[in-house]
Scaffold this motif. Structure first.
Motif, mmCIF file in Angstrom:
data_model
loop_
_atom_site.group_PDB
_atom_site.id
_atom_site.type_symbol
_atom_site.label_atom_id
_atom_site.label_comp_id
_atom_site.label_asym_id
_atom_site.label_seq_id
_atom_site.Cartn_x
_atom_site.Cartn_y
_atom_site.Cartn_z
ATOM 1 N N ILE A 1 0.812 -1.217 0.000
ATOM 2 C CA ILE A 1 0.000 0.000 0.000
ATOM 3 C C ILE A 1 0.843 1.264 0.000
ATOM 4 C CG2 ILE A 1 -0.242 0.391 2.490
ATOM 5 C CD1 ILE A 1 -3.137 1.092 2.056
ATOM 6 N N LEU A 2 2.162 1.128 0.223
ATOM 7 C CA LEU A 2 3.016 2.312 0.298
ATOM 8 C C LEU A 2 2.929 3.161 -0.968
ATOM 9 C CD1 LEU A 2 6.241 1.054 2.129
ATOM 10 C CD2 LEU A 2 4.479 2.612 2.983
ATOM 11 N N ILE A 3 2.890 2.490 -2.109
ATOM 12 C CA ILE A 3 2.812 3.229 -3.362
ATOM 13 C C ILE A 3 1.498 4.005 -3.465
ATOM 14 C CG2 ILE A 3 1.806 1.316 -4.691
ATOM 15 C CD1 ILE A 3 3.530 2.258 -7.044
ATOM 16 N N HIS A 4 0.449 3.473 -2.824
ATOM 17 C CA HIS A 4 -0.846 4.151 -2.858
ATOM 18 C C HIS A 4 -0.884 5.362 -1.926
ATOM 19 C CE1 HIS A 4 -2.784 0.912 -5.190
ATOM 20 N NE2 HIS A 4 -1.975 0.114 -4.525
ATOM 21 N N LEU A 5 0.107 5.479 -1.056
ATOM 22 C CA LEU A 5 0.192 6.637 -0.158
ATOM 23 C C LEU A 5 0.990 7.782 -0.775
ATOM 24 C CD1 LEU A 5 0.862 4.900 3.288
ATOM 25 C CD2 LEU A 5 -1.303 5.772 2.408
ATOM 26 N N LEU A 6 1.581 7.553 -1.948
ATOM 27 C CA LEU A 6 2.405 8.579 -2.581
ATOM 28 C C LEU A 6 1.656 9.895 -2.829
ATOM 29 C CD1 LEU A 6 4.653 6.638 -5.131
ATOM 30 C CD2 LEU A 6 5.348 7.823 -3.045
ATOM 31 N N PRO A 7 0.411 9.864 -3.347
ATOM 32 C CA PRO A 7 -0.299 11.144 -3.530
ATOM 33 C C PRO A 7 -0.449 11.925 -2.230
ATOM 34 C CG PRO A 7 -1.404 9.401 -4.748
ATOM 35 C CD PRO A 7 -0.366 8.739 -3.907
ATOM 36 N N PHE A 8 -0.748 11.228 -1.134
ATOM 37 C CA PHE A 8 -0.874 11.886 0.169
ATOM 38 C C PHE A 8 0.457 12.500 0.586
ATOM 39 C CE2 PHE A 8 -0.426 11.562 4.813
ATOM 40 C CZ PHE A 8 -1.496 12.349 5.224
ATOM 41 N N LEU A 9 1.546 11.753 0.414
ATOM 42 C CA LEU A 9 2.867 12.242 0.807
ATOM 43 C C LEU A 9 3.316 13.408 -0.080
ATOM 44 C CD1 LEU A 9 4.654 8.811 1.429
ATOM 45 C CD2 LEU A 9 3.753 10.387 3.148
ATOM 46 N N ILE A 10 3.086 13.294 -1.371
ATOM 47 C CA ILE A 10 3.478 14.365 -2.301
ATOM 48 C C ILE A 10 2.712 15.644 -1.993
ATOM 49 C CG2 ILE A 10 3.393 15.094 -4.716
ATOM 50 C CD1 ILE A 10 3.913 12.177 -5.488
ATOM 51 N N PHE A 11 1.394 15.501 -1.806
ATOM 52 C CA PHE A 11 0.575 16.681 -1.516
ATOM 53 C C PHE A 11 1.060 17.381 -0.253
ATOM 54 C CE2 PHE A 11 -2.874 18.735 0.768
ATOM 55 C CZ PHE A 11 -3.435 19.539 -0.201
ATOM 56 N N ASN A 12 1.279 16.608 0.798
ATOM 57 C CA ASN A 12 1.651 17.223 2.076
ATOM 58 C C ASN A 12 3.076 17.770 2.075
ATOM 59 O OD1 ASN A 12 -0.525 16.994 4.296
ATOM 60 N ND2 ASN A 12 -0.644 15.026 3.250
ATOM 61 N N CYS A 13 3.983 17.125 1.366
ATOM 62 C CA CYS A 13 5.344 17.661 1.272
ATOM 63 C C CYS A 13 5.345 19.033 0.607
ATOM 64 C CB CYS A 13 6.239 16.700 0.501
ATOM 65 S SG CYS A 13 6.714 15.219 1.428
ATOM 66 N N ILE A 14 4.617 19.143 -0.514
ATOM 67 C CA ILE A 14 4.546 20.426 -1.214
ATOM 68 C C ILE A 14 3.783 21.443 -0.384
ATOM 69 C CG2 ILE A 14 3.701 21.592 -3.282
ATOM 70 C CD1 ILE A 14 4.077 18.969 -4.802
ATOM 71 N N ALA A 15 2.640 21.011 0.191
ATOM 72 C CA ALA A 15 1.813 21.936 0.971
ATOM 73 C C ALA A 15 2.545 22.438 2.212
ATOM 74 C CB ALA A 15 0.508 21.247 1.357
ATOM 75 N N PHE A 16 3.256 21.555 2.899
ATOM 76 C CA PHE A 16 4.010 21.966 4.092
ATOM 77 C C PHE A 16 5.137 22.929 3.711
ATOM 78 C CE2 PHE A 16 1.620 18.964 6.355
ATOM 79 C CZ PHE A 16 1.882 19.090 7.717
ATOM 80 N N PHE A 17 5.765 22.669 2.571
ATOM 81 C CA PHE A 17 6.832 23.558 2.111
ATOM 82 C C PHE A 17 6.287 24.961 1.848
ATOM 83 C CE2 PHE A 17 9.105 25.489 -1.471
ATOM 84 C CZ PHE A 17 10.387 25.557 -0.947
ATOM 85 N N LEU A 18 5.133 25.018 1.177
ATOM 86 C CA LEU A 18 4.527 26.318 0.880
ATOM 87 C C LEU A 18 4.026 27.001 2.145
ATOM 88 C CD1 LEU A 18 2.465 25.372 -2.310
ATOM 89 C CD2 LEU A 18 4.631 26.603 -2.227
ATOM 90 N N TYR A 19 3.534 26.224 3.072
ATOM 91 C CA TYR A 19 2.934 26.793 4.285
ATOM 92 C C TYR A 19 3.987 27.360 5.240
ATOM 93 C CZ TYR A 19 -0.100 27.113 8.404
ATOM 94 O OH TYR A 19 -0.795 27.565 9.494
ATOM 95 N N TYR A 20 5.132 26.672 5.329
ATOM 96 C CA TYR A 20 6.123 27.057 6.331
ATOM 97 C C TYR A 20 7.308 27.846 5.768
ATOM 98 C CZ TYR A 20 3.893 24.240 9.923
ATOM 99 O OH TYR A 20 3.001 23.747 10.848
ATOM 100 N N THR A 21 7.609 27.703 4.492
ATOM 101 C CA THR A 21 8.795 28.386 3.970
ATOM 102 C C THR A 21 8.465 29.526 3.017
ATOM 103 O OG1 THR A 21 9.026 26.868 2.096
ATOM 104 C CG2 THR A 21 10.140 26.268 4.154
ATOM 105 N N LYS A 22 7.304 29.523 2.452
ATOM 106 C CA LYS A 22 6.900 30.591 1.529
ATOM 107 C C LYS A 22 5.730 31.359 2.145
ATOM 108 C CE LYS A 22 9.715 29.378 -1.835
ATOM 109 N NZ LYS A 22 10.786 30.266 -2.350
#
Length: 381
Positions: A95-116
């Protein structure tokens, strides 16, 4: 206020259903996956409940996680349906591969939220993007949230259609294993995703509905899903036999769509068919209401693939019709027995291997051209 209370009720009931599933005498793989789904949905409802309050208590990073939970709940629901229809277990590695969209979304969103600064901010519990942000980034994140759950809904629907198509070749009954309730759930989810897209694109954009109203409606609908899926999941019979060897045979039948590698010559097929008819007349396995292709193949000492080939080629029928043909003949024989004249038609049907009144009446009518009552009157007259 009423919808907010309903959402809280849904979150609590999701946890309650987990306890009920956990307390079952024998918890199946599908039960474990359903418990995981219930837990995720309860968290999601808790997120909606908090965002509908005057002063939300969840910090920004939890709001991000809560908003992206559909990227987890949709693949988990797909794995639940897959477990019921194919008998597969639940392995974290798969199931790890099926969690990729969740991980990708949150990595980008967290980057935008905390660094930009101000590239991503929350308003009414909904993430908003700055106009200074590259539109392709916004489109990509939005597409993940919109398309990923929708894709899993479509995959689930196709899986259910495939499951229902296989049933007549593998089972002598379809009650409680046709998963019709899940098919309607999946169809309604697809309609829900389309409705949400239209709500967000037109309703929110033109000020017809606000984000809090959107959360309230979605939360209320999810609450209904929790009640319905929880209740049906508790009463869902295991589709597959617990015997590992029999399930292995059944999986072989699912994988083998044709008989090219069955290794059966015409002479060998004739011998197996003769053995099958002798076994049916002597041992009467059709009297078992839960008889499956794998079970009967095990009794004959052959594979499910070989048995399916023999039945299809020699009787010109599938497993479902072949077995129920014997059951219909057993009912007709009992109708002729004066000692059983006082027995009800339904009692005779159950005694002959049928599981329900509706399926018995339908199969009997299709096989004989008469209703059971008409046949009994004709025999007794």
């Amino acid at each position: 206020m009423l919808l907010r209370s309903l959402i809280l009720t849904g979150a609590i009931n999701g946890l309650f259903f987990i306890l009920l599933l956990k307390s079952k005498p024998k918890t199946s793989n599908s039960d474990s996956i359903l418990m995981l789904w219930m837990g995720i949905i309860s968290l999601q409802l808790g997120f909606y409940y908090d965002n509908l309050s005057v002063n939300p208590t969840f910090p920004g990073y939890l709001q991000l996680l809560g908003f992206s939970l559909p990227l987890i709940s949709s693949p988990v629901l797909y794995f639940y349906i897959r477990s019921l229809s194919l008998g597969t277990g639940f392995k974290w590695k798969s199931i790890l591969i099926h969690l990729l969209p969740f991980l990708i979304f949150n990595c980008i969103a967290f980057f935008l939220y905390y660094t930009k600064e101000n590239y991503l901010f929350f308003k009414d519990g909904f993430p908003h993007f700055s106009n200074a942000l590259n539109p392709w980034v916004v489109y990509s994140l939005t597409a993940l949230l919109a398309l990923v759950p929708g894709c899993y809904v479509v995959l689930s629907f196709l899986l259910l259609l495939s499951h229902q198509k296989r049933l007549p070749d593998n089972y002598s009954y379809t009650e409680k294993i046709n998963l019709n309730w899940l098919k309607w759930i999946v169809v309604s989810l697809l309609i829900l995703f389309i409705g949400l897209f239209l709500f967000i694109k037109y309703g929110v954009s033109y000020g017809l509905v606000g984000y809090p109203d959107l959360f309230a409606v979605v939360g209320a609908i999810l609450t209904i899903y929790v009640f319905f899926i929880g209740y049906c999941g508790l009463h869902q019979d295991a589709v597959f036999n617990s015997d590992a060897s029999l399930q292995e045979d059944l999986n072989e039948e699912i994988i083998a769509a044709n008989y090219k590698n069955s290794g059966l010559s015409a002479e060998k097929a004739d011998q197996i068919f003769m053995r099958l008819k002798l076994h049916m007349n002597k041992e009467k396995p059709f009297l078992k209401e839960d008889l499956s292709l794998a079970m009967l193949a095990g009794e004959l000492g052959i594979t499910a693939n070989q048995l399916s080939q023999v039945i299809n080629q020699k009787s010109g029928s599938n497993f479902f019709n072949f077995i129920n043909g014997y059951r219909v003949e057993a009912v007709k024989d009992k109708f002729k027995n004066p000692k059983l004249a006082a027995y009800s038609i339904l009692g005779i049907a159950y005694d002959s291997g049928f599981r329900s009144k509706s399926s018995f009446n339908k199969i009997f009518k299709e096989t004989t051209g008469q209703t059971p009552l008409e046949c009994r009157k004709a025999v007794s007259s």
